[in-house]
Structures are given as structure tokens and as C-alpha cells.
Design a protein around this motif. Structure first.
Motif, PDB file in Angstrom:
ATOM      1  N   UNK A 159      55.843  12.227  14.694  1.00  0.00           N
ATOM      2  CA  UNK A 159      55.107  13.393  14.215  1.00  0.00           C
ATOM      3  C   UNK A 159      55.135  14.538  15.224  1.00  0.00           C
ATOM      4  N   UNK A 160      55.521  14.200  16.465  1.00  0.00           N
ATOM      5  CA  UNK A 160      55.481  15.142  17.575  1.00  0.00           C
ATOM      6  C   UNK A 160      54.129  15.849  17.591  1.00  0.00           C
ATOM      7  N   UNK A 161      54.149  17.156  17.887  1.00  0.00           N
ATOM      8  CA  UNK A 161      52.872  17.849  18.039  1.00  0.00           C
ATOM      9  C   UNK A 161      52.375  18.450  16.731  1.00  0.00           C
ATOM     10  N   UNK A 162      53.265  18.596  15.756  1.00  0.00           N
ATOM     11  CA  UNK A 162      52.866  19.306  14.544  1.00  0.00           C
ATOM     12  C   UNK A 162      52.465  18.319  13.462  1.00  0.00           C
ATOM     13  N   UNK A 163      51.239  17.883  13.513  1.00  0.00           N
ATOM     14  CA  UNK A 163      50.742  16.904  12.552  1.00  0.00           C
ATOM     15  C   UNK A 163      50.635  17.498  11.156  1.00  0.00           C
ATOM     16  N   UNK A 164      50.351  18.806  11.067  1.00  0.00           N
ATOM     17  CA  UNK A 164      50.255  19.440   9.752  1.00  0.00           C
ATOM     18  C   UNK A 164      51.599  19.376   9.027  1.00  0.00           C
ATOM     19  N   UNK A 165      52.682  19.662   9.737  1.00  0.00           N
ATOM     20  CA  UNK A 165      54.001  19.598   9.107  1.00  0.00           C
ATOM     21  C   UNK A 165      54.338  18.175   8.692  1.00  0.00           C
ATOM     22  N   UNK A 166      53.995  17.207   9.570  1.00  0.00           N
ATOM     23  CA  UNK A 166      54.280  15.807   9.259  1.00  0.00           C
ATOM     24  C   UNK A 166      53.521  15.350   8.022  1.00  0.00           C
ATOM     25  N   UNK A 167      52.244  15.749   7.911  1.00  0.00           N
ATOM     26  CA  UNK A 167      51.448  15.361   6.750  1.00  0.00           C
ATOM     27  C   UNK A 167      51.987  16.024   5.487  1.00  0.00           C
ATOM     28  N   UNK A 168      52.406  17.289   5.601  1.00  0.00           N
ATOM     29  CA  UNK A 168      52.951  18.000   4.451  1.00  0.00           C
ATOM     30  C   UNK A 168      54.243  17.334   3.964  1.00  0.00           C
ATOM     31  N   UNK A 169      55.108  16.958   4.911  1.00  0.00           N
ATOM     32  CA  UNK A 169      56.352  16.292   4.532  1.00  0.00           C
ATOM     33  C   UNK A 169      56.060  14.971   3.822  1.00  0.00           C
ATOM     34  N   UNK A 170      55.079  14.227   4.344  1.00  0.00           N
ATOM     35  CA  UNK A 170      54.724  12.942   3.735  1.00  0.00           C
ATOM     36  C   UNK A 170      54.227  13.140   2.304  1.00  0.00           C
ATOM     37  N   UNK A 171      53.326  14.107   2.117  1.00  0.00           N
ATOM     38  CA  UNK A 171      52.723  14.303   0.796  1.00  0.00           C
ATOM     39  C   UNK A 171      53.729  14.837  -0.211  1.00  0.00           C
ATOM     40  N   UNK A 172      54.555  15.787   0.214  1.00  0.00           N
ATOM     41  CA  UNK A 172      55.545  16.337  -0.710  1.00  0.00           C
ATOM     42  C   UNK A 172      56.613  15.304  -1.061  1.00  0.00           C
ATOM     43  N   UNK A 174      56.164  12.353  -1.633  1.00  0.00           N
ATOM     44  CA  UNK A 174      55.615  11.433  -2.632  1.00  0.00           C
ATOM     45  C   UNK A 174      55.086  12.163  -3.857  1.00  0.00           C
ATOM     46  N   UNK A 175      55.436  13.442  -3.961  1.00  0.00           N
ATOM     47  CA  UNK A 175      55.056  14.221  -5.126  1.00  0.00           C
ATOM     48  C   UNK A 175      53.570  14.495  -5.234  1.00  0.00           C
ATOM     49  N   UNK A 176      52.869  14.532  -4.093  1.00  0.00           N
ATOM     50  CA  UNK A 176      51.419  14.737  -4.112  1.00  0.00           C
ATOM     51  C   UNK A 176      51.031  16.197  -3.899  1.00  0.00           C
ATOM     52  N   UNK A 177      52.010  17.054  -3.688  1.00  0.00           N
ATOM     53  CA  UNK A 177      51.690  18.456  -3.440  1.00  0.00           C
ATOM     54  C   UNK A 177      51.298  18.697  -1.998  1.00  0.00           C
ATOM     55  N   UNK A 178      50.668  19.823  -1.741  1.00  0.00           N
ATOM     56  CA  UNK A 178      50.285  20.208  -0.385  1.00  0.00           C
ATOM     57  C   UNK A 178      48.873  19.714  -0.043  1.00  0.00           C
ATOM     58  N   UNK A 179      48.643  19.320   1.188  1.00  0.00           N
ATOM     59  CA  UNK A 179      47.281  18.977   1.613  1.00  0.00           C
ATOM     60  C   UNK A 179      46.384  20.197   1.512  1.00  0.00           C
ATOM     61  N   UNK A 180      45.111  19.956   1.252  1.00  0.00           N
ATOM     62  CA  UNK A 180      44.131  21.034   1.164  1.00  0.00           C
ATOM     63  C   UNK A 180      43.237  20.999   2.399  1.00  0.00           C
ATOM     64  N   UNK A 181      43.182  22.125   3.112  1.00  0.00           N
ATOM     65  CA  UNK A 181      42.372  22.219   4.329  1.00  0.00           C
ATOM     66  C   UNK A 181      41.168  23.123   4.070  1.00  0.00           C
ATOM     67  N   UNK A 182      40.004  22.646   4.472  1.00  0.00           N
ATOM     68  CA  UNK A 182      38.777  23.444   4.380  1.00  0.00           C
ATOM     69  C   UNK A 182      38.141  23.496   5.757  1.00  0.00           C
ATOM     70  N   UNK A 183      38.085  24.696   6.340  1.00  0.00           N
ATOM     71  CA  UNK A 183      37.567  24.852   7.695  1.00  0.00           C
ATOM     72  C   UNK A 183      36.247  25.602   7.690  1.00  0.00           C
TER      73      UNK A 183
END
Length: 233
Positions: A159-172, A174-183
């Protein structure tokens, strides 16, 4: 208050500083760094933590430049983000058993959820104190062995340092779309490792939470927490 702290001379050894005798004025700086605001005592850690934040980023940059001279600037920035993160600072504090010396309030000492945040804050304050005592070389002497281990672990992480990119690649993938972030900004204290809270969600029911000094940090921590959940399944 928590239990009686150990002698500061033992902490000085834990900071890998045998070449310089701990003077009274130096011990006072260490004590200040280890005195959390929750204790109600003064002087407390906040000013040294603020200084430590700048020192940490500078010395981490110098370490990366020396250890990985061929690494592109973008990758250096990503690696440094990991080597100065609140998570890394909390692990640093745990590695030296910082709780054996800190002075915190009774309420804080009973809050296990806040322990990692306190370790990170006081570890950064210790970096500031160490810089004032003996300069950048002393900080490098303490932190370089920890950075060497952490950098190897980060660079071997897919995953290196960019966990957001890694999570996005995983979800896409598997056809789950983009992760939703609420800050949400929880307070306006500069440098507070719990200033921002972020929740990330993915269908059907994956949710994870992260905290950080900025929205970006909080999002990365939330993404890493989600990836940790996925790795555990």
C-alpha cells in the motif's frame, strides 16, 4: 495523577544519549516535555511539542535524503509522511515505555482510547526537548534506528504511503465504487493529532475511522484502518 515516574536518567539512556551527562537544566526540559496538559501542572508539553513538530520533519527529511539519495521527491514526501505521522510517534513512545515517565491527569490515565494520542504528543515534545538540549545530532542519534526499521516496513508495504489510493483500487476492482469520506474538524488547535476525525465507508457495511492533524492525514488514517480490517478478513 498517574503513578510516580521513574528517574529521568533512565529516560536519558532510553533516548540513546550516553555521550552527554544529563544536567539539571536538561532534566527540567525533559520533565516539561513529559508533563501533559491533563495533569494541571506547569510548564507542560505544548510548546516543546510545537517545536518538536518542526524538528521532526526536518530531521526525517535529512534521514531520507541520506538513506535513499536516489528516491524521487514525490516518494520522499510520501515516506516522510509515514515517518512523522501520529501513528509512528505513538509507536515511538511505546517503544521506550514513555508512560513510565509521563505525568498525566487521573482522567487521562484511565482513558485507554486516548493513550496513543498522549504517547504521540509527548514523544513529539521529547523531540523538541532533545533538540534544545543537544541539537539535531542528538535527535538523529535517537530516531535514526527507529526510522530505519519503519522505512523498511513502509517500503515493503504494497500500500506504500497512499492508503487512500490503495483502498480505492481495492473497491473499484470489486465493483464497489469509490469509498466515501466524511471529515469533521473537532477543534482548532494547531498540531493537535486529533484535530480532524474522518470516517470512511464502503458497501455493504465496511466503516473505519481515523484521526489527524489535517483532513488529509485523517483520511489517510481512516483508509489505513479500513485496509487493516480487510487484511484481517
Amino acid at each position: 495523577m498517574s503513578q510516580q515516574p521513574l528517574p529521568l536518567e533512565q529516560l536519558w539512556e532510553a533516548l540513546s544519549q550516553p555521550r552527554k551527562t544529563l544536567k539539571q537544566v536538561d532534566a527540567a526540559l525533559l520533565q516539561e516535555a513529559l508533563t501533559h496538559t491533563s495533569s494541571g501542572l506547569k510548564p507542560h508539553h505544548e510548546q516543546l511539542e510545537f517545536l518538536g513538530d518542526a524538528v521532526l520533519r526536518l530531521t526525517a527529511s535529512e534521514f531520507i535524503a541520506s538513506a535513499y539519495p536516489q528516491m524521487p521527491v514525490g516518494e520522499r514526501s510520501n515516506l516522510r509522511a509515514q515517518l512523522v505521522s501520529d501513528r509512528w510517534l505513538a509507536e515511538l513512545g511505546a517503544s521506550i515505555g514513555i508512560a513510565r515517565w509521563w505525568r498525566i491527569g487521573s482522567k487521562a490515565s484511565g482513558d485507554s482510547a486516548a493513550a496513543a494520542t498522549i504517547r504521540a504528543e509527548l514523544s513529539e515534545a521529547l523531540i523538541g526537548a532533545l533538540y534544545k538540549i543537544d541539537g539535531l545530532s542528538a535527535v538523529h542519534q535517537w530516531l535514526t534506528p527507529h526510522w530505519q526499521l519503519s522505512a523498511e516496513a513502509v517500503l515493503s508495504d504494497p500500500h506504500r504511503a497512499n492508503c487512500k489510493s490503495a483502498l480505492q483500487e481495492w473497491s473499484q476492482g470489486r465493483g464497489l465504487g469509490l469509498p466515501t469520506y466524511t471529515s469533521e474538524e473537532m477543534n482548532q488547535r494547531h498540531g493537535d493529532p486529533r484535530r480532524f476525525r474522518c470516517t470512511v465507508s464502503l458497501p455493504p457495511k465496511l466503516t473505519a475511522e481515523g484521526w489527524g492533524r489535517s483532513r488529509r492525514d485523517a483520511e489517510q488514517q481512516a483508509a489505513r484502518a479500513a485496509l487493516d480490517q480487510l487484511d484481517g478478513n
